[in-house]
Design a protein around this motif. Structure first.
Motif, PDB file in Angstrom:
ATOM      1  N   GLN A  98       0.845  -1.203   0.000  1.00  0.00           N
ATOM      2  CA  GLN A  98       0.000   0.000   0.000  1.00  0.00           C
ATOM      3  C   GLN A  98       0.880   1.252   0.000  1.00  0.00           C
ATOM      4  O   GLN A  98       0.633   2.217  -0.728  1.00  0.00           O
ATOM      5  CB  GLN A  98      -0.901   0.000   1.242  1.00  0.00           C
ATOM      6  CG  GLN A  98      -1.949  -1.103   1.227  1.00  0.00           C
ATOM      7  CD  GLN A  98      -2.710  -1.195   2.548  1.00  0.00           C
ATOM      8  OE1 GLN A  98      -2.105  -1.289   3.613  1.00  0.00           O
ATOM      9  NE2 GLN A  98      -4.036  -1.175   2.471  1.00  0.00           N
ATOM     10  N   GLN A  99       1.941   1.204   0.819  1.00  0.00           N
ATOM     11  CA  GLN A  99       2.862   2.336   0.912  1.00  0.00           C
ATOM     12  C   GLN A  99       3.511   2.611  -0.448  1.00  0.00           C
ATOM     13  O   GLN A  99       3.612   3.757  -0.877  1.00  0.00           O
ATOM     14  CB  GLN A  99       3.939   2.007   1.968  1.00  0.00           C
ATOM     15  CG  GLN A  99       4.849   3.167   2.333  1.00  0.00           C
ATOM     16  CD  GLN A  99       4.093   4.294   3.021  1.00  0.00           C
ATOM     17  OE1 GLN A  99       3.158   4.057   3.787  1.00  0.00           O
ATOM     18  NE2 GLN A  99       4.480   5.548   2.715  1.00  0.00           N
ATOM     19  N   HIS A 121       1.154   4.235  -2.810  1.00  0.00           N
ATOM     20  CA  HIS A 121       1.016   5.633  -2.405  1.00  0.00           C
ATOM     21  C   HIS A 121       2.207   6.445  -2.932  1.00  0.00           C
ATOM     22  O   HIS A 121       2.036   7.460  -3.605  1.00  0.00           O
ATOM     23  CB  HIS A 121       0.953   5.658  -0.871  1.00  0.00           C
ATOM     24  CG  HIS A 121       0.951   7.021  -0.268  1.00  0.00           C
ATOM     25  ND1 HIS A 121      -0.108   7.885  -0.400  1.00  0.00           N
ATOM     26  CD2 HIS A 121       1.884   7.666   0.479  1.00  0.00           C
ATOM     27  CE1 HIS A 121       0.173   9.014   0.245  1.00  0.00           C
ATOM     28  NE2 HIS A 121       1.377   8.905   0.788  1.00  0.00           N
TER      29      HIS A 121
END
Ligand SMILES: Cc1cc2nc3c(=O)[nH]c(=O)nc-3n(C[C@H](O)[C@H](O)[C@H](O)COP(=O)(O)OP(=O)(O)OC[C@H]3O[C@@H](n4cnc5c(N)ncnc54)[C@H](O)[C@@H]3O)c2cc1C
Ligand code: FES
Ligand code: FES
Lengths: 274, 152
Positions: free
Chosen positions: B83-84, B87
């Motif tokens: 997810q990071q 992002h």
């Protein structure tokens, strides 16, 4: 889209599945990975009253070395075949064809038995097994029988599996030294083949199975006998579409499919070392 | 079934699809429905750790099994590395494909921990994105893998 209502039963073993089929007769449908059946049920092209889930029969999920052949359980998932070292080294053509099925999510669920029992001429797996001269083991009310891949597919989405039968095992001859090639022509990565050719070259003989070239999975028998008679790849491949009646759809007409069959068969023969 | 580590037990009709079970019965709406025909991958979740398309699985098939959805990836406020990476690499625009894309990508790295760019592109063939053109998604997965891009 939601399937029509049905009763759900889970089979705990192959024997239990056969009992459930005998009990429910033609009302019942087996569910393996569900990646052909569930889409059909969502479109309501299939609406079985009873769904017999065989997806957890772990005793039918295996790849074993059985001497001159590999024994593969019908419930073995595409993913497990794709990464099996035994399949890779002894029947590389099957591993290659399996790795081209759909996408990883599909291969995590779909099974070899489901792909065969569905009898779809557009499927990659039957073509590979026809080229490899595999044998299917079917169990029914009258016991077990072995069916050669040539006799297994009887028509469009039809096989010799009866309403009370269970496909239990696929026997694939071991061909560690054979050359092979799986040619799949499609427009987007995850798509079904517009046409495909599974080619096995073993010494002077060869096997060629075609995807989407008739109403059922077929071999290109003319190509095989031409190679056995000493023809080179280009000459042999010229007869790849002879006598076949491919479908016409949005992706390709009949003539284009015939052209593709010849080109893919030639490329396959060349890659496989014919 | 166990969803994101919590045992969930609900009575549903056998014909209930896993994606509807998750969204409508368990209240986890992070998993999206795109095509509803097993083509787009928006509905991808993990079944016993492997990516599957939840629009093509019956909830009963997941009975007693472990399901992980996009809601189950982060550790509290700390995003999952995938997810990071999405992002940081700007790997989403409208975000519709993102939950499925991330679940497929995490499953891919479980199977191929040090993928090449080609491995990533092939491994995500079951997931469609109508916005990004895939470039930044592939970069994000390579970043999350943290390998040298050399393969396997
Ligand atoms: C998005 C998508 C893309 C796909 N792309 C491809 C592709 O590119 N190439 C390809 O070859 N396939 C493709 N497939 C099909 C995939 O390979 C399926 O997994 C396979 O066709 C069916 O296997 P299954 O285990 O899911 O069978 P199911 O859907 O569970 O069953 C299919 C049929 O076989 C019967 N059956 C299943 N197992 C048995 C058994 N042991 N004995 C008797 N009858 C049985 C069932 O009753 C049913 O009628 C795709 C599927 C999807 C959803
Ligand atoms: S919604 Fe399941 S694959 Fe598109
Ligand atoms: S970000 Fe919009 S579909 Fe992928």
């Amino acid at each position: 889209m939601i399937p029509a209502a049905f009763d759900y039963v889970r089979a705990e073993s192959a024997g239990h599945a056969l009992e459930l089929l005998a009990e429910h007769g033609d009302e019942a449908k087996l569910l393996a990975g569900g990646h052909s059946l569930i889409p059909l049920m969502k479109f309501r092209l299939a609406a079985p009253a009873v769904v017999v889930d065989i997806g957890r029969i772990t005793e039918l999920s295996y790849v074993r070395d059985a001497g001159d052949h590999l024994a593969i359980g019908a419930l073995t998932r595409h993913r497990d075949i794709e990464i099996s070292e035994l399949v890779g080294t002894q029947a590389g053509l099957l591993a290659a064809a399996t790795s081209k099925v759909g996408d990883p999510q599909v291969r995590h669920r779909g099974t070899i038995g489901g792909a065969l029992a569905h009898g779809d001429p557009a499927s990659d797996i039957p073509a590979a097994l026809l080229a490899l001269r595999a044998t299917m083991v079917v169990e029914g009310p009258d016991g077990q029988r072995e069916v050669s891949s040539d006799d297994f597919f009887t028509g469009f989405l039809e096989t010799t599996i009866g309403e009370q039968d269970l496909l239990t095992e696929i026997r694939v001859p071991k061909v560690p030294d054979a050359g092979w090639s799986f040619q799949k022509f499609n427009r987007r990565a995850q798509d079904w083949a517009i046409v495909g050719a599974a080619v096995l070259v073993n010494g002077g003989s060869c096997g060629v199975g075609l995807v989407n070239m008739d109403s059922r999975p077929v071999r290109a028998a003319g190509v095989e006998s031409a190679i056995a008679g000493g023809a080179d790849a280009a000459d042999a491949a010229a007869s790849a579409a002879d006598g076949l009646e491919p479908p016409a759809d949005l992706n390709a007409g009949v003539e284009y499919r015939q052209h593709l069959a010849r080109v893919l068969t030639r490329r396959g023969l060349e890659e496989a070392g014919a | 079934m166990t969803i994101n580590g919590t045992l969930v037990s609900l009575d549903v009709e056998p014909r209930t699809l896993l994606v509807h079970y998750l969204r409508d019965h368990a209240g986890l709406t992070g998993t999206n429905v795109g095509c509803d025909t097993s083509s787009c991958g928006a509905c991808t979740v993990h079944l016993d750790g492997e990516a599957v398309k939840s629009c093509t699985v019956l909830a009963v098939q997941a009975d007693d099994r472990e399901i992980t959805t996009i809601e189950g990836l982060a550790d509290g406020d700390v995003l999952h590395p995938m997810q990071q990476a999405f992002h940081e690499c700007h790997a989403l625009q409208c975000g519709y494909c993102t939950p499925g894309m991330i679940m497929a990508a995490v499953s891919l790295l479980d199977e191929v921990p040090n993928p090449t760019e080609a491995d990533v592109r092939e491994g995500l063939e079951g997931n469609l994105c109508r916005c990004t053109g895939y470039h930044n998604i592939v970069q994000a997965v390579l970043q999350a893998a943290g390998g040298d891009g050399g393969g396997r």
